[in-house]
Design a protein around this motif. Structure first.
Motif, PDB file in Angstrom:
ATOM      1  N   MET A  20       0.845  -1.167   0.000  1.00  0.00           N
ATOM      2  CA  MET A  20       0.000   0.000   0.000  1.00  0.00           C
ATOM      3  C   MET A  20       0.889   1.228   0.000  1.00  0.00           C
ATOM      4  SD  MET A  20      -3.164   0.836   2.501  1.00  0.00           S
ATOM      5  CE  MET A  20      -2.491   1.957   3.685  1.00  0.00           C
ATOM      6  N   GLY A  21       0.643   2.129  -0.952  1.00  0.00           N
ATOM      7  CA  GLY A  21       1.444   3.335  -1.087  1.00  0.00           C
ATOM      8  C   GLY A  21       1.045   4.395  -0.083  1.00  0.00           C
ATOM      9  N   LYS A  22       1.599   5.574  -0.313  1.00  0.00           N
ATOM     10  CA  LYS A  22       1.330   6.706   0.562  1.00  0.00           C
ATOM     11  C   LYS A  22      -0.116   7.179   0.387  1.00  0.00           C
ATOM     12  CE  LYS A  22       2.883  11.346   1.519  1.00  0.00           C
ATOM     13  NZ  LYS A  22       3.697  12.455   1.054  1.00  0.00           N
ATOM     14  N   VAL A  23      -0.819   7.341   1.481  1.00  0.00           N
ATOM     15  CA  VAL A  23      -2.203   7.795   1.462  1.00  0.00           C
ATOM     16  C   VAL A  23      -2.209   9.294   1.736  1.00  0.00           C
ATOM     17  CG1 VAL A  23      -4.467   7.533   2.523  1.00  0.00           C
ATOM     18  CG2 VAL A  23      -2.995   5.558   2.259  1.00  0.00           C
ATOM     19  N   LYS A  24      -2.913  10.057   0.867  1.00  0.00           N
ATOM     20  CA  LYS A  24      -2.964  11.509   1.024  1.00  0.00           C
ATOM     21  C   LYS A  24      -3.671  11.920   2.297  1.00  0.00           C
ATOM     22  CE  LYS A  24      -4.909  12.541  -2.804  1.00  0.00           C
ATOM     23  NZ  LYS A  24      -5.502  13.147  -3.979  1.00  0.00           N
ATOM     24  N   ARG A  25      -4.777  11.255   2.573  1.00  0.00           N
ATOM     25  CA  ARG A  25      -5.541  11.583   3.767  1.00  0.00           C
ATOM     26  C   ARG A  25      -6.177  10.304   4.288  1.00  0.00           C
ATOM     27  NH1 ARG A  25     -11.202  12.479   3.078  1.00  0.00           N
ATOM     28  NH2 ARG A  25     -11.842  12.269   0.931  1.00  0.00           N
ATOM     29  N   SER A  26      -6.556  10.336   5.536  1.00  0.00           N
ATOM     30  CA  SER A  26      -7.148   9.161   6.155  1.00  0.00           C
ATOM     31  C   SER A  26      -8.594   9.007   5.713  1.00  0.00           C
ATOM     32  CB  SER A  26      -7.099   9.277   7.681  1.00  0.00           C
ATOM     33  OG  SER A  26      -5.778   9.286   8.118  1.00  0.00           O
ATOM     34  N   PRO A  27      -8.917   7.906   5.018  1.00  0.00           N
ATOM     35  CA  PRO A  27     -10.323   7.688   4.663  1.00  0.00           C
ATOM     36  C   PRO A  27     -11.127   7.314   5.904  1.00  0.00           C
ATOM     37  CG  PRO A  27      -8.932   5.928   3.802  1.00  0.00           C
ATOM     38  CD  PRO A  27      -8.037   6.891   4.484  1.00  0.00           C
ATOM     39  N   TRP A  28     -12.334   7.818   5.976  1.00  0.00           N
ATOM     40  CA  TRP A  28     -13.203   7.533   7.108  1.00  0.00           C
ATOM     41  C   TRP A  28     -14.144   6.409   6.733  1.00  0.00           C
ATOM     42  CZ3 TRP A  28     -14.778  12.140  10.596  1.00  0.00           C
ATOM     43  CH2 TRP A  28     -13.641  12.869  10.940  1.00  0.00           C
ATOM     44  N   PHE A  76      -9.890   3.791  -3.012  1.00  0.00           N
ATOM     45  CA  PHE A  76     -10.212   5.169  -2.662  1.00  0.00           C
ATOM     46  C   PHE A  76      -9.091   6.109  -3.095  1.00  0.00           C
ATOM     47  CE2 PHE A  76      -9.793   8.687   0.354  1.00  0.00           C
ATOM     48  CZ  PHE A  76     -10.977   9.352   0.106  1.00  0.00           C
ATOM     49  N   GLN A  77      -7.847   5.708  -2.854  1.00  0.00           N
ATOM     50  CA  GLN A  77      -6.695   6.538  -3.223  1.00  0.00           C
ATOM     51  C   GLN A  77      -6.622   6.725  -4.737  1.00  0.00           C
ATOM     52  OE1 GLN A  77      -4.667   8.093  -1.022  1.00  0.00           O
ATOM     53  NE2 GLN A  77      -3.846   9.138  -2.793  1.00  0.00           N
ATOM     54  N   GLU A  78      -6.848   5.643  -5.498  1.00  0.00           N
ATOM     55  CA  GLU A  78      -6.821   5.728  -6.965  1.00  0.00           C
ATOM     56  C   GLU A  78      -7.913   6.673  -7.470  1.00  0.00           C
ATOM     57  OE1 GLU A  78      -7.222   1.709  -8.286  1.00  0.00           O
ATOM     58  OE2 GLU A  78      -5.261   1.124  -7.492  1.00  0.00           O
ATOM     59  N   ARG A  79      -9.102   6.541  -6.923  1.00  0.00           N
ATOM     60  CA  ARG A  79     -10.207   7.405  -7.345  1.00  0.00           C
ATOM     61  C   ARG A  79      -9.956   8.852  -6.963  1.00  0.00           C
ATOM     62  NH1 ARG A  79     -15.443   3.597  -5.923  1.00  0.00           N
ATOM     63  NH2 ARG A  79     -15.019   2.063  -7.551  1.00  0.00           N
ATOM     64  N   SER A  80      -9.389   9.061  -5.794  1.00  0.00           N
ATOM     65  CA  SER A  80      -9.087  10.409  -5.343  1.00  0.00           C
ATOM     66  C   SER A  80      -8.026  11.048  -6.243  1.00  0.00           C
ATOM     67  CB  SER A  80      -8.609  10.366  -3.892  1.00  0.00           C
ATOM     68  OG  SER A  80      -8.333  11.654  -3.415  1.00  0.00           O
ATOM     69  N   PRO A  88     -15.023  10.750  -3.864  1.00  0.00           N
ATOM     70  CA  PRO A  88     -15.047   9.329  -4.191  1.00  0.00           C
ATOM     71  C   PRO A  88     -15.440   8.498  -2.977  1.00  0.00           C
ATOM     72  CG  PRO A  88     -12.791  10.048  -3.903  1.00  0.00           C
ATOM     73  CD  PRO A  88     -13.648  11.264  -3.774  1.00  0.00           C
ATOM     74  N   LYS A  89     -16.161   7.427  -3.228  1.00  0.00           N
ATOM     75  CA  LYS A  89     -16.599   6.544  -2.149  1.00  0.00           C
ATOM     76  C   LYS A  89     -16.400   5.102  -2.577  1.00  0.00           C
ATOM     77  CE  LYS A  89     -21.278   7.580  -3.665  1.00  0.00           C
ATOM     78  NZ  LYS A  89     -22.540   8.172  -3.254  1.00  0.00           N
ATOM     79  N   VAL A  90     -16.175   4.251  -1.591  1.00  0.00           N
ATOM     80  CA  VAL A  90     -15.915   2.840  -1.828  1.00  0.00           C
ATOM     81  C   VAL A  90     -16.844   2.038  -0.923  1.00  0.00           C
ATOM     82  CG1 VAL A  90     -14.156   1.026  -1.753  1.00  0.00           C
ATOM     83  CG2 VAL A  90     -13.495   3.356  -2.341  1.00  0.00           C
ATOM     84  N   VAL A  91     -17.367   0.919  -1.446  1.00  0.00           N
ATOM     85  CA  VAL A  91     -18.267   0.069  -0.674  1.00  0.00           C
ATOM     86  C   VAL A  91     -17.618  -1.293  -0.475  1.00  0.00           C
ATOM     87  CG1 VAL A  91     -20.532  -1.027  -0.598  1.00  0.00           C
ATOM     88  CG2 VAL A  91     -20.290   1.250  -1.591  1.00  0.00           C
ATOM     89  N   MET A 130     -21.989  11.577   5.826  1.00  0.00           N
ATOM     90  CA  MET A 130     -21.537  12.730   5.051  1.00  0.00           C
ATOM     91  C   MET A 130     -20.035  12.959   5.183  1.00  0.00           C
ATOM     92  SD  MET A 130     -24.640  15.351   5.509  1.00  0.00           S
ATOM     93  CE  MET A 130     -26.320  14.816   5.286  1.00  0.00           C
ATOM     94  N   GLN A 131     -19.415  12.330   6.159  1.00  0.00           N
ATOM     95  CA  GLN A 131     -17.967  12.421   6.330  1.00  0.00           C
ATOM     96  C   GLN A 131     -17.265  11.134   5.931  1.00  0.00           C
ATOM     97  OE1 GLN A 131     -17.354  13.579  10.395  1.00  0.00           O
ATOM     98  NE2 GLN A 131     -18.040  15.665  10.045  1.00  0.00           N
ATOM     99  N   ALA A 132     -18.010  10.084   5.646  1.00  0.00           N
ATOM    100  CA  ALA A 132     -17.426   8.778   5.361  1.00  0.00           C
ATOM    101  C   ALA A 132     -16.954   8.670   3.914  1.00  0.00           C
ATOM    102  CB  ALA A 132     -18.442   7.682   5.653  1.00  0.00           C
ATOM    103  N   ASP A 133     -15.877   7.922   3.727  1.00  0.00           N
ATOM    104  CA  ASP A 133     -15.338   7.639   2.404  1.00  0.00           C
ATOM    105  C   ASP A 133     -15.538   6.172   2.030  1.00  0.00           C
ATOM    106  OD1 ASP A 133     -14.133  10.279   2.064  1.00  0.00           O
ATOM    107  OD2 ASP A 133     -12.775   9.640   3.657  1.00  0.00           O
TER     108      ASP A 133
END
Length: 188
Positions: free
Chosen positions: A1-9, A133-137, A76-79, A47-50
């Motif tokens: 897993m690469g560097k994540v820009k921000r923490s997904p919720w 999520f990171q790819e979509r972001s 972007p959102k992931v299920v 509304m804050q979840a990714d």
């Protein structure tokens, strides 16, 4: 897993499970497994979840709630569907009250099978969701950089798309990918 820009919720929702998978999801949050070390933060606000993590099969009562939670999440959102019930309906799929898996209501990106799904498997699924999520972001940031931010009319969210400027990057990508798949199918 690469560097994540921000923490997904992450938002966890129990559609109608036996609570076996729910207990394992909660175990992932404890210091023993500590899914938060991958940058995932648990939240109760869609509304804050990714990332939407769903356990249990979908029935007629929970289908509306799952759809509403999905619609309230920003892109972007992931299920992630956790457990065999969330993936396919499991042993309850032929019951009168179960519609099936989560993908009968909303699109699912990551499937984590198991009855009950083990914490290690759930963490693997969450890590895959973080990567998606990171790819979509990144794709969204690239799109905005190239095309600029489109204005959105909150009263008519599809106005920009009708004007030829997609208000939602991911809807535009979905339509493009569906069109390319249809063209490839016609060539064969």
């Amino acid at each position: 897993m690469g560097k994540v820009k921000r923490s997904p919720w992450l938002l966890h929702y129990d559609a109608s499970s036996c609570n076996g998978c729910d207990i394992e999801v909660l175990a992932c949050m404890t210091p023993v497994y500590d899914v938060e070390r991958f940058g995932v933060v648990n939240t109760a606000d869609p509304m804050q979840a990714d990332i939407l993590l769903v356990t249990g099969g979908v029935n007629s009562q929970s289908a509306e709630v799952v759809k509403q939670l999905y619609d309230q999440m920003a892109r972007p959102k992931v299920v992630v569907a956790v457990g065999i019930c969330a993936c396919t309906g499991g042993v309850f799929k032929d019951c009168y009250n179960i519609n099936g898996g989560v993908d009968t209501v909303i699109p699912v990106d990551v499937y984590v099978p198991g009855c009950a799904a083990r914490p290690e498997s759930i963490i693997d699924g969450v890590v895959k969701a973080v990567q998606i999520f990171q790819e979509r972001s990144d794709a969204h940031d690239k799109y905005v950089k190239e095309h600029g931010e489109s204005e959105r009319n909150l009263n008519d969210p599809d106005a920009a798309a009708r004007a030829g400027n997609p208000a939602d990057f991911f809807d535009a990508i979905t339509k493009t990918s569906e069109g390319s798949r249809n063209k490839e199918a016609e060539k064969k």
